[in-house]
Design a protein around this motif. Sequence first.
Motif, PDB file in Angstrom:
ATOM      1  N   LEU A 172     -18.319  18.117 -10.043  1.00  0.00           N
ATOM      2  CA  LEU A 172     -19.626  18.672 -10.391  1.00  0.00           C
ATOM      3  C   LEU A 172     -19.481  20.022 -11.084  1.00  0.00           C
ATOM      4  N   ALA A 173     -18.470  20.785 -10.657  1.00  0.00           N
ATOM      5  CA  ALA A 173     -18.235  22.102 -11.251  1.00  0.00           C
ATOM      6  C   ALA A 173     -17.416  22.028 -12.532  1.00  0.00           C
ATOM      7  N   GLY A 174     -16.921  20.830 -12.862  1.00  0.00           N
ATOM      8  CA  GLY A 174     -16.080  20.686 -14.048  1.00  0.00           C
ATOM      9  C   GLY A 174     -14.732  21.353 -13.893  1.00  0.00           C
ATOM     10  N   THR A 175     -14.222  21.365 -12.658  1.00  0.00           N
ATOM     11  CA  THR A 175     -12.963  22.042 -12.341  1.00  0.00           C
ATOM     12  C   THR A 175     -11.968  21.050 -11.754  1.00  0.00           C
ATOM     13  N   PRO A 176     -10.705  21.084 -12.169  1.00  0.00           N
ATOM     14  CA  PRO A 176      -9.711  20.190 -11.570  1.00  0.00           C
ATOM     15  C   PRO A 176      -9.596  20.411 -10.062  1.00  0.00           C
ATOM     16  N   LEU A 177      -9.323  19.352  -9.344  1.00  0.00           N
ATOM     17  CA  LEU A 177      -9.207  19.429  -7.890  1.00  0.00           C
ATOM     18  C   LEU A 177      -8.160  20.447  -7.474  1.00  0.00           C
ATOM     19  N   LEU A 178      -7.018  20.481  -8.170  1.00  0.00           N
ATOM     20  CA  LEU A 178      -5.942  21.397  -7.801  1.00  0.00           C
ATOM     21  C   LEU A 178      -6.334  22.860  -7.978  1.00  0.00           C
ATOM     22  N   ASP A 179      -7.262  23.133  -8.873  1.00  0.00           N
ATOM     23  CA  ASP A 179      -7.715  24.503  -9.078  1.00  0.00           C
ATOM     24  C   ASP A 179      -8.841  24.876  -8.120  1.00  0.00           C
ATOM     25  N   ALA A 180      -9.709  23.903  -7.839  1.00  0.00           N
ATOM     26  CA  ALA A 180     -10.871  24.181  -6.986  1.00  0.00           C
ATOM     27  C   ALA A 180     -10.480  24.288  -5.524  1.00  0.00           C
ATOM     28  N   THR A 181      -9.801  23.273  -5.017  1.00  0.00           N
ATOM     29  CA  THR A 181      -9.429  23.237  -3.590  1.00  0.00           C
ATOM     30  C   THR A 181      -8.054  22.596  -3.447  1.00  0.00           C
ATOM     31  N   PRO A 182      -7.004  23.340  -3.751  1.00  0.00           N
ATOM     32  CA  PRO A 182      -5.651  22.760  -3.731  1.00  0.00           C
ATOM     33  C   PRO A 182      -5.186  22.315  -2.353  1.00  0.00           C
ATOM     34  N   ASP A 183      -5.821  22.829  -1.292  1.00  0.00           N
ATOM     35  CA  ASP A 183      -5.409  22.461   0.067  1.00  0.00           C
ATOM     36  C   ASP A 183      -6.339  21.431   0.695  1.00  0.00           C
ATOM     37  N   SER A 184      -7.188  20.814  -0.097  1.00  0.00           N
ATOM     38  CA  SER A 184      -8.117  19.824   0.447  1.00  0.00           C
ATOM     39  C   SER A 184      -7.358  18.583   0.917  1.00  0.00           C
ATOM     40  N   PRO A 185      -7.945  17.795   1.818  1.00  0.00           N
ATOM     41  CA  PRO A 185      -7.268  16.594   2.314  1.00  0.00           C
ATOM     42  C   PRO A 185      -6.873  15.617   1.200  1.00  0.00           C
ATOM     43  N   ALA A 186      -7.744  15.431   0.207  1.00  0.00           N
ATOM     44  CA  ALA A 186      -7.425  14.509  -0.884  1.00  0.00           C
ATOM     45  C   ALA A 186      -6.250  15.023  -1.706  1.00  0.00           C
ATOM     46  N   ALA A 187      -6.265  16.319  -2.029  1.00  0.00           N
ATOM     47  CA  ALA A 187      -5.165  16.903  -2.803  1.00  0.00           C
ATOM     48  C   ALA A 187      -3.849  16.791  -2.042  1.00  0.00           C
ATOM     49  N   ALA A 188      -3.904  16.987  -0.730  1.00  0.00           N
ATOM     50  CA  ALA A 188      -2.689  16.882   0.080  1.00  0.00           C
ATOM     51  C   ALA A 188      -2.142  15.458   0.069  1.00  0.00           C
TER      52      ALA A 188
ATOM     53  N   ARG B 267       0.869  -1.183   0.000  1.00  0.00           N
ATOM     54  CA  ARG B 267       0.000   0.000   0.000  1.00  0.00           C
ATOM     55  C   ARG B 267       0.902   1.229   0.000  1.00  0.00           C
ATOM     56  N   LEU B 268       0.864   1.981  -1.095  1.00  0.00           N
ATOM     57  CA  LEU B 268       1.745   3.134  -1.245  1.00  0.00           C
ATOM     58  C   LEU B 268       1.165   4.406  -0.644  1.00  0.00           C
ATOM     59  N   ALA B 269      -0.161   4.521  -0.622  1.00  0.00           N
ATOM     60  CA  ALA B 269      -0.757   5.760  -0.130  1.00  0.00           C
ATOM     61  C   ALA B 269      -2.204   5.523   0.275  1.00  0.00           C
ATOM     62  N   SER B 270      -2.673   6.376   1.160  1.00  0.00           N
ATOM     63  CA  SER B 270      -4.077   6.384   1.568  1.00  0.00           C
ATOM     64  C   SER B 270      -4.629   7.777   1.326  1.00  0.00           C
ATOM     65  N   VAL B 271      -5.758   7.844   0.656  1.00  0.00           N
ATOM     66  CA  VAL B 271      -6.392   9.121   0.339  1.00  0.00           C
ATOM     67  C   VAL B 271      -7.761   9.155   1.016  1.00  0.00           C
ATOM     68  N   PRO B 272      -8.019  10.153   1.858  1.00  0.00           N
ATOM     69  CA  PRO B 272      -9.294  10.188   2.568  1.00  0.00           C
ATOM     70  C   PRO B 272     -10.453  10.548   1.661  1.00  0.00           C
ATOM     71  N   TYR B 273     -11.657  10.126   2.071  1.00  0.00           N
ATOM     72  CA  TYR B 273     -12.853  10.601   1.378  1.00  0.00           C
ATOM     73  C   TYR B 273     -12.927  12.113   1.555  1.00  0.00           C
ATOM     74  N   ASP B 274     -13.243  12.811   0.477  1.00  0.00           N
ATOM     75  CA  ASP B 274     -13.188  14.271   0.505  1.00  0.00           C
ATOM     76  C   ASP B 274     -14.312  14.825  -0.358  1.00  0.00           C
ATOM     77  N   ASP B 275     -15.243  15.547   0.266  1.00  0.00           N
ATOM     78  CA  ASP B 275     -16.348  16.150  -0.485  1.00  0.00           C
ATOM     79  C   ASP B 275     -15.854  17.124  -1.544  1.00  0.00           C
ATOM     80  N   ALA B 276     -14.645  17.643  -1.378  1.00  0.00           N
ATOM     81  CA  ALA B 276     -14.103  18.602  -2.336  1.00  0.00           C
ATOM     82  C   ALA B 276     -13.894  17.964  -3.707  1.00  0.00           C
ATOM     83  N   VAL B 277     -13.624  16.665  -3.738  1.00  0.00           N
ATOM     84  CA  VAL B 277     -13.413  15.975  -5.015  1.00  0.00           C
ATOM     85  C   VAL B 277     -14.712  15.951  -5.817  1.00  0.00           C
ATOM     86  N   ALA B 278     -15.798  15.569  -5.155  1.00  0.00           N
ATOM     87  CA  ALA B 278     -17.096  15.532  -5.838  1.00  0.00           C
ATOM     88  C   ALA B 278     -17.546  16.933  -6.241  1.00  0.00           C
TER      89      ALA B 278
END
Length: 254
Positions: free
Chosen positions: A221-237, A206-217
């Motif tokens: 939904l907004a058609g925006t990359p995660l890094l642009d929408a919420t770059p500091d979100s738990p999943a992005a981190a 197991r190389l990594a664990s990524v938490p469930y993150d509402d920011a991804v969904a």
Amino acid sequence: MRIGIAGKGGVGKTTIAATLARLAARSGATTIAIDADSNPNLAAALGLNRVTSGHPLPVSVVSKRLGGPALTGSVDDVLAAHGTAGPDGVTLLSMGGPAHAGEGCLCSAHATVGAVLADLGATLDVVTVVDMEASPEQLSRGTVRNVDILLLVAEPYFRSLETVRRLAPLAAELSIARIGVIANKLRSTSEGDAMAEFCERHELTRLASVPYDDAVAAADLAGTPLLDATPDSPAAAAIGELATQLRTASTPQG
């Protein structure tokens, strides 16, 4: 370094692939993102629109050789003719898909991806991220036999884990050097423990664990990359930590 990303449909492969590619480019690496899915979505995840990214690899870039399919020209020629410039300097290549119903198999389209990966080689200063389709076909065909590492993305539920269990031995038969599991969308410690037990039981890393993150969904939904929408979100981190881990592992030690 050539990175393949596989797993069951809906587990988050494309989000992880796009984020890894853009982070690799930000680190200074020449970065190529390959959408190896006949139902392509990587362009949108990177931040490109359909108008600027609708140039799939034509079968004319490949010729049949005794050792398997190979490019008719150089990789640089293919990138210049068929690549699309994306955010952070990522270059996108897309596998061709069916234009009409009843066309038959996509053997030639798979051959284009396999030839690009073979001719790229394991160049240390070039990072290639391949977003694979939700099927074992790219392993059974050997399309991605030349990746240096295969990331198997899984959510903590039975059908997703069963997909990883089936894909891992196929990857091993292709002699892919490194195979690792990305535990994605974890909601609790118990889910993380279940993923750890699964990996241990099947002798997977197991190389990594990524938490469930509402920011991804929300970003999707907004058609925006995660890094642009919420770059500091738990999943992005968490994906950022994976990018650092992969980059460090591929750097020769002095």
